[in-house]
Design a protein around this motif. Structure first.
Motif, PDB file in Angstrom:
ATOM      1  N   LEU A  98      20.299 -95.812   1.788  1.00  0.00           N
ATOM      2  CA  LEU A  98      21.279 -95.394   2.789  1.00  0.00           C
ATOM      3  C   LEU A  98      21.047 -93.942   3.216  1.00  0.00           C
ATOM      4  CD1 LEU A  98      24.619 -96.971   1.527  1.00  0.00           C
ATOM      5  CD2 LEU A  98      23.394 -97.492   3.644  1.00  0.00           C
ATOM      6  N   ALA A  99      20.806 -93.066   2.240  1.00  0.00           N
ATOM      7  CA  ALA A  99      20.561 -91.671   2.573  1.00  0.00           C
ATOM      8  C   ALA A  99      19.276 -91.518   3.379  1.00  0.00           C
ATOM      9  CB  ALA A  99      20.487 -90.836   1.295  1.00  0.00           C
ATOM     10  N   ALA A 100      18.252 -92.270   3.034  1.00  0.00           N
ATOM     11  CA  ALA A 100      16.997 -92.187   3.782  1.00  0.00           C
ATOM     12  C   ALA A 100      17.186 -92.655   5.223  1.00  0.00           C
ATOM     13  CB  ALA A 100      15.921 -93.017   3.083  1.00  0.00           C
ATOM     14  N   GLU A 101      17.931 -93.744   5.404  1.00  0.00           N
ATOM     15  CA  GLU A 101      18.176 -94.224   6.766  1.00  0.00           C
ATOM     16  C   GLU A 101      19.028 -93.226   7.547  1.00  0.00           C
ATOM     17  OE1 GLU A 101      17.127 -97.298   8.527  1.00  0.00           O
ATOM     18  OE2 GLU A 101      15.669 -96.606   7.045  1.00  0.00           O
ATOM     19  N   ALA A 102      19.979 -92.547   6.861  1.00  0.00           N
ATOM     20  CA  ALA A 102      20.773 -91.510   7.534  1.00  0.00           C
ATOM     21  C   ALA A 102      19.882 -90.353   7.977  1.00  0.00           C
ATOM     22  CB  ALA A 102      21.886 -91.021   6.604  1.00  0.00           C
ATOM     23  N   GLN A 103      18.926 -89.971   7.127  1.00  0.00           N
ATOM     24  CA  GLN A 103      17.983 -88.919   7.496  1.00  0.00           C
ATOM     25  C   GLN A 103      17.175 -89.323   8.721  1.00  0.00           C
ATOM     26  OE1 GLN A 103      17.358 -85.879   6.103  1.00  0.00           O
ATOM     27  NE2 GLN A 103      19.003 -86.057   4.609  1.00  0.00           N
ATOM     28  N   ARG A 104      16.735 -90.557   8.763  1.00  0.00           N
ATOM     29  CA  ARG A 104      15.947 -91.016   9.903  1.00  0.00           C
ATOM     30  C   ARG A 104      16.793 -91.072  11.174  1.00  0.00           C
ATOM     31  NH1 ARG A 104      14.196 -94.912   5.664  1.00  0.00           N
ATOM     32  NH2 ARG A 104      12.170 -94.188   4.898  1.00  0.00           N
ATOM     33  N   ALA A 105      18.039 -91.535  11.051  1.00  0.00           N
ATOM     34  CA  ALA A 105      18.914 -91.588  12.220  1.00  0.00           C
ATOM     35  C   ALA A 105      19.182 -90.191  12.772  1.00  0.00           C
ATOM     36  CB  ALA A 105      20.222 -92.283  11.855  1.00  0.00           C
ATOM     37  N   SER A 109      18.121 -88.589  16.461  1.00  0.00           N
ATOM     38  CA  SER A 109      19.048 -87.917  17.380  1.00  0.00           C
ATOM     39  C   SER A 109      18.527 -86.561  17.834  1.00  0.00           C
ATOM     40  CB  SER A 109      20.408 -87.760  16.714  1.00  0.00           C
ATOM     41  OG  SER A 109      20.335 -86.840  15.622  1.00  0.00           O
ATOM     42  N   LEU A 110      17.633 -85.959  17.062  1.00  0.00           N
ATOM     43  CA  LEU A 110      17.021 -84.684  17.421  1.00  0.00           C
ATOM     44  C   LEU A 110      15.699 -84.857  18.158  1.00  0.00           C
ATOM     45  CD1 LEU A 110      17.685 -82.733  14.097  1.00  0.00           C
ATOM     46  CD2 LEU A 110      18.929 -82.529  16.264  1.00  0.00           C
ATOM     47  N   GLY A 111      15.365 -86.104  18.509  1.00  0.00           N
ATOM     48  CA  GLY A 111      14.140 -86.354  19.260  1.00  0.00           C
ATOM     49  C   GLY A 111      12.903 -86.475  18.407  1.00  0.00           C
ATOM     50  N   ILE A 112      13.057 -86.721  17.125  1.00  0.00           N
ATOM     51  CA  ILE A 112      11.920 -86.840  16.207  1.00  0.00           C
ATOM     52  C   ILE A 112      11.590 -88.321  16.021  1.00  0.00           C
ATOM     53  CG2 ILE A 112      11.101 -86.370  13.860  1.00  0.00           C
ATOM     54  CD1 ILE A 112      13.037 -83.990  13.808  1.00  0.00           C
ATOM     55  N   ASP A 113      10.322 -88.599  15.955  1.00  0.00           N
ATOM     56  CA  ASP A 113       9.871 -89.981  15.772  1.00  0.00           C
ATOM     57  C   ASP A 113      10.087 -90.388  14.316  1.00  0.00           C
ATOM     58  OD1 ASP A 113       8.734 -92.457  16.003  1.00  0.00           O
ATOM     59  OD2 ASP A 113       6.659 -91.736  15.932  1.00  0.00           O
ATOM     60  N   ALA A 114      11.135 -91.163  14.072  1.00  0.00           N
ATOM     61  CA  ALA A 114      11.470 -91.599  12.714  1.00  0.00           C
ATOM     62  C   ALA A 114      12.080 -92.992  12.798  1.00  0.00           C
ATOM     63  CB  ALA A 114      12.424 -90.627  12.048  1.00  0.00           C
ATOM     64  N   PRO A 115      11.256 -94.016  12.959  1.00  0.00           N
ATOM     65  CA  PRO A 115      11.794 -95.379  13.109  1.00  0.00           C
ATOM     66  C   PRO A 115      12.478 -95.854  11.832  1.00  0.00           C
ATOM     67  CG  PRO A 115       9.414 -95.445  12.856  1.00  0.00           C
ATOM     68  CD  PRO A 115       9.791 -94.002  13.012  1.00  0.00           C
ATOM     69  N   SER A 116      13.470 -96.696  12.018  1.00  0.00           N
ATOM     70  CA  SER A 116      14.174 -97.263  10.874  1.00  0.00           C
ATOM     71  C   SER A 116      13.267 -98.226  10.130  1.00  0.00           C
ATOM     72  CB  SER A 116      15.436 -97.995  11.358  1.00  0.00           C
ATOM     73  OG  SER A 116      16.060 -98.656  10.286  1.00  0.00           O
ATOM     74  N   ARG A 218      11.465 -78.029  11.407  1.00  0.00           N
ATOM     75  CA  ARG A 218      10.203 -78.654  11.828  1.00  0.00           C
ATOM     76  C   ARG A 218       9.489 -79.317  10.654  1.00  0.00           C
ATOM     77  NH1 ARG A 218       7.794 -74.064  16.031  1.00  0.00           N
ATOM     78  NH2 ARG A 218       9.129 -74.655  17.818  1.00  0.00           N
ATOM     79  N   LEU A 219       9.491 -78.606   9.522  1.00  0.00           N
ATOM     80  CA  LEU A 219       8.876 -79.203   8.337  1.00  0.00           C
ATOM     81  C   LEU A 219       9.600 -80.485   7.937  1.00  0.00           C
ATOM     82  CD1 LEU A 219       6.861 -79.053   6.003  1.00  0.00           C
ATOM     83  CD2 LEU A 219       8.501 -77.601   4.779  1.00  0.00           C
ATOM     84  N   ARG A 220      10.922 -80.475   8.017  1.00  0.00           N
ATOM     85  CA  ARG A 220      11.684 -81.667   7.687  1.00  0.00           C
ATOM     86  C   ARG A 220      11.364 -82.796   8.676  1.00  0.00           C
ATOM     87  NH1 ARG A 220      16.564 -81.917   4.898  1.00  0.00           N
ATOM     88  NH2 ARG A 220      16.857 -79.671   5.202  1.00  0.00           N
ATOM     89  N   GLY A 221      11.224 -82.441   9.952  1.00  0.00           N
ATOM     90  CA  GLY A 221      10.900 -83.466  10.947  1.00  0.00           C
ATOM     91  C   GLY A 221       9.567 -84.136  10.669  1.00  0.00           C
ATOM     92  N   ARG A 222       8.558 -83.341  10.333  1.00  0.00           N
ATOM     93  CA  ARG A 222       7.261 -83.950   9.999  1.00  0.00           C
ATOM     94  C   ARG A 222       7.350 -84.766   8.713  1.00  0.00           C
ATOM     95  NH1 ARG A 222       2.481 -79.536  11.379  1.00  0.00           N
ATOM     96  NH2 ARG A 222       3.036 -79.256  13.598  1.00  0.00           N
ATOM     97  N   PHE A 223       8.131 -84.252   7.791  1.00  0.00           N
ATOM     98  CA  PHE A 223       8.300 -84.957   6.520  1.00  0.00           C
ATOM     99  C   PHE A 223       8.955 -86.320   6.752  1.00  0.00           C
ATOM    100  CE2 PHE A 223      10.395 -85.380   2.265  1.00  0.00           C
ATOM    101  CZ  PHE A 223       9.237 -85.401   1.521  1.00  0.00           C
ATOM    102  N   VAL A 224      10.008 -86.333   7.563  1.00  0.00           N
ATOM    103  CA  VAL A 224      10.694 -87.588   7.853  1.00  0.00           C
ATOM    104  C   VAL A 224       9.787 -88.532   8.635  1.00  0.00           C
ATOM    105  CG1 VAL A 224      12.651 -88.619   9.060  1.00  0.00           C
ATOM    106  CG2 VAL A 224      12.970 -86.521   7.762  1.00  0.00           C
ATOM    107  N   THR A 225       9.038 -88.002   9.577  1.00  0.00           N
ATOM    108  CA  THR A 225       8.140 -88.856  10.371  1.00  0.00           C
ATOM    109  C   THR A 225       7.084 -89.502   9.490  1.00  0.00           C
ATOM    110  OG1 THR A 225       8.482 -87.506  12.344  1.00  0.00           O
ATOM    111  CG2 THR A 225       6.498 -88.875  12.274  1.00  0.00           C
ATOM    112  N   ASN A 226       6.477 -88.709   8.619  1.00  0.00           N
ATOM    113  CA  ASN A 226       5.423 -89.252   7.761  1.00  0.00           C
ATOM    114  C   ASN A 226       5.952 -90.289   6.779  1.00  0.00           C
ATOM    115  OD1 ASN A 226       3.479 -87.640   8.956  1.00  0.00           O
ATOM    116  ND2 ASN A 226       3.770 -85.968   7.494  1.00  0.00           N
ATOM    117  N   LEU A 227       7.209 -90.132   6.358  1.00  0.00           N
ATOM    118  CA  LEU A 227       7.781 -91.073   5.397  1.00  0.00           C
ATOM    119  C   LEU A 227       8.593 -92.175   6.071  1.00  0.00           C
ATOM    120  CD1 LEU A 227       8.888 -88.682   2.521  1.00  0.00           C
ATOM    121  CD2 LEU A 227       6.874 -90.144   2.626  1.00  0.00           C
ATOM    122  N   SER A 228       8.521 -92.260   7.389  1.00  0.00           N
ATOM    123  CA  SER A 228       9.223 -93.319   8.114  1.00  0.00           C
ATOM    124  C   SER A 228       8.277 -94.266   8.819  1.00  0.00           C
ATOM    125  CB  SER A 228      10.187 -92.711   9.145  1.00  0.00           C
ATOM    126  OG  SER A 228      11.156 -91.902   8.516  1.00  0.00           O
TER     127      SER A 228
END
Length: 503
Positions: A98-105, A109-116, A218-228
């Protein structure tokens, strides 16, 4: 801008203020003024093409401030987050996805590529309960949550220290007075004039904290993208494309192979086989005529004019009898004797022609049986069973009309190979049993015998069994071999009516 001059050797001197079409003064080589026509070019465009970076990329600036604000909110919520982590750890198999999906959502919303990572067709409850059993939980969700906690901790301490120092520096010049002096670095400040420079220091600290928040965002955005995203998604897509190309290539090759089989079978059946049949018949007819001649010369009707004549003799036989009557009895007997080896040679030639015809028919049957092409798999297996040694029993159930040509050919030759193995290795006194069951989706053929058993596809000499398995698996089917020692062997061949790569 292109220029046309009325004089040669012109050096144009254009007024910088001129940006529209018109005339421009120039000096000719003789120093006389002239006029040139100026056609508007790219420089004549007065529209605003040069925009400031801020006006050209408003979304980028908005995204930057959104990242800074989101990191600030995370820093503010760090202490409540730590409090929530304690009970959430007890149900980590649910809280982490749930927390991971919240991070991706939030990242989306900030325009980062993080698919569910939850498939749209899967219910949330079923997905949450089974997520912990998947590799993505440990490779993506758990690292994402742990990394987010670390980055939020950095936000908290940077924000706590930096914002307190910045707010103090910004407020200090406005709150000091002789009644409320401020001391810093062993200095005492009692007026605005003494500590005004704290204000720019506070602004600089705010800028530094904002830059840190932006970098962490920005680091968080790349981190979320790579792990999504699936790290092997591109490779999987490429492999899927290659599999599709290979499937289409296999379909083309199989169709071409089937067409070539049919062509070879047709050419052999209609060409060489018919010629051999004609040769055999011609040799047989020649033997009949020579035998009639030999008998005529051996009887010598001149010696016995009253000997009975066959009323059904052909005109050729009459000619032979007439020729025999023109010779003496001794000469006729000699001719009859000479004809004996000729008849033997014709018999031998006819036997060899018939043997060649039988071999050719076997070759044609091995390439592609005519019965399989004309009447289908069931009739071809019945013919195969009747020609096997010893003859095999054949039981057919269902309609074979839905079986495609490649599958029918594969099953036929697999059954033929199984029958050959049974005849060679089973030492069975009885013939094998063939059972064929067909429906609209699947065909199943079973070849069984009561021989000595012990068939092992892994044995070095079991090339026939391995060939059966390879044939059937190429059509998307399976082969099961049950061969207990002393009991017999049962080969079960199952295949779809249409190969999967044809769908």
């Amino acid at each position: 801008m292109s220029v046309e001059s009325s004089a040669s050797g012109v050096t144009p001197v254009t007024d910088p203020a001129v940006g529209q079409s018109g005339t421009t003064k120039v000096h000719t080589a003789a120093g006389q003024p002239g006029t040139t026509k100026v056609r508007p070019g790219p420089a004549a465009d007065t529209s605003t093409k040069h925009l400031t970076p801020r006006a050209a990329h408003p979304r980028r600036n908005t995204r930057r401030w959104a990242l800074i604000l989101s990191e600030f909110l995370r820093a503010v919520l760090w202490i409540p987050l730590v409090i929530v982590l304690i009970p959430a750890a007890l149900v980590f198999h649910l809280s982490i996805p749930l927390a991971a999906e919240a991070q991706r959502a939030l990242a989306r919303s900030l325009g980062i590529d993080a698919p569910s990572r939850r498939p749209s067709a899967t219910a949330r409850g079923a997905w949450l309960s089974s997520r912990v059993t998947t590799g993505e939980f440990w490779r993506q969700d758990l690292p994402l949550c742990l990394g987010s906690i670390v980055l939020t901790t950095i936000d908290f301490f940077v924000g706590f220290v930096g914002l307190i120092a910045a707010s103090t520096s910004l407020a200090l010049p406005f709150v000091v007075s002789p009644q409320r002096p401020a001391e810093a670095w062993r200095y005492s400040f009692t007026s605005f004039e003494q500590c005004w420079w704290f204000f720019p220091i506070g602004l600089a600290l705010l800028a530094v904290v904002s830059m840190v928040f932006l970098a962490v965002g920005r680091l968080r955005g790349r981190f979320v993208t790579n792990l999504s995203t699936d790290p092997n998604s591109e490779e999987m897509q490429a492999l899927t494309q290659q599999v599709g190309d290979l499937s289409r290539g296999r379909a083309t090759l199989v169709d071409a192979f089937e067409a070539e089989r049919s062509r070879i079978e047709r050419d052999l059946h209609d060409g060489a086989q018919q010629e051999l049949v004609g040769v055999t018949m011609a040799l047989g007819l020649a033997r009949v005529h020579l035998e009639a001649a030999r008998q005529a010369f051996a009887a010598n009707p001149v010696d016995d004019p009253s000997s009975p004549q066959d009323s059904t003799s052909s005109s050729d036989t009459s000619v032979v009898l007439t020729a025999a009557s023109d010779h003496s009895p001794g000469e006729a007997a000699d001719i009859a004797t000479v004809l004996m080896p000729v008849l033997a040679d014709i018999d031998a030639a006819q036997d060899r022609a018939e043997a060649a015809l039988r071999a050719l028919r076997e070759t044609v049957r091995g390439v592609r049986p005519a019965m399989l092409t004309e009447r289908g798999l069931a009739a071809a297996l019945q013919e195969l069973a009747s020609h096997s040694t010893p003859p095999a029993a054949c039981d057919i159930t269902g309609d074979d009309a839905a079986i495609s040509s490649p599958v029918a050919t594969t099953v036929y030759f697999a059954v033929a190979e199984a029958l050959t193995n049974a005849a060679k290795h089973s030492s069975s006194s009885d013939g094998a049993q063939i059972t064929l069951v067909c429906n609209a989706f699947e065909v199943c053929a079973v070849v069984s015998d009561n021989g000595r058993g012990g068939a092992n596809p892994a044995a070095p000499s079991a090339t026939g069994l391995r060939g059966i398995i390879q044939r059937v698996e190429s059509m998307g089917g399976t082969v099961t071999i049950d061969s207990p020692i002393g009991v017999g062997t049962t080969v079960t061949i199952t295949a779809p009516t249409t190969p999967p790569w044809r769908d």
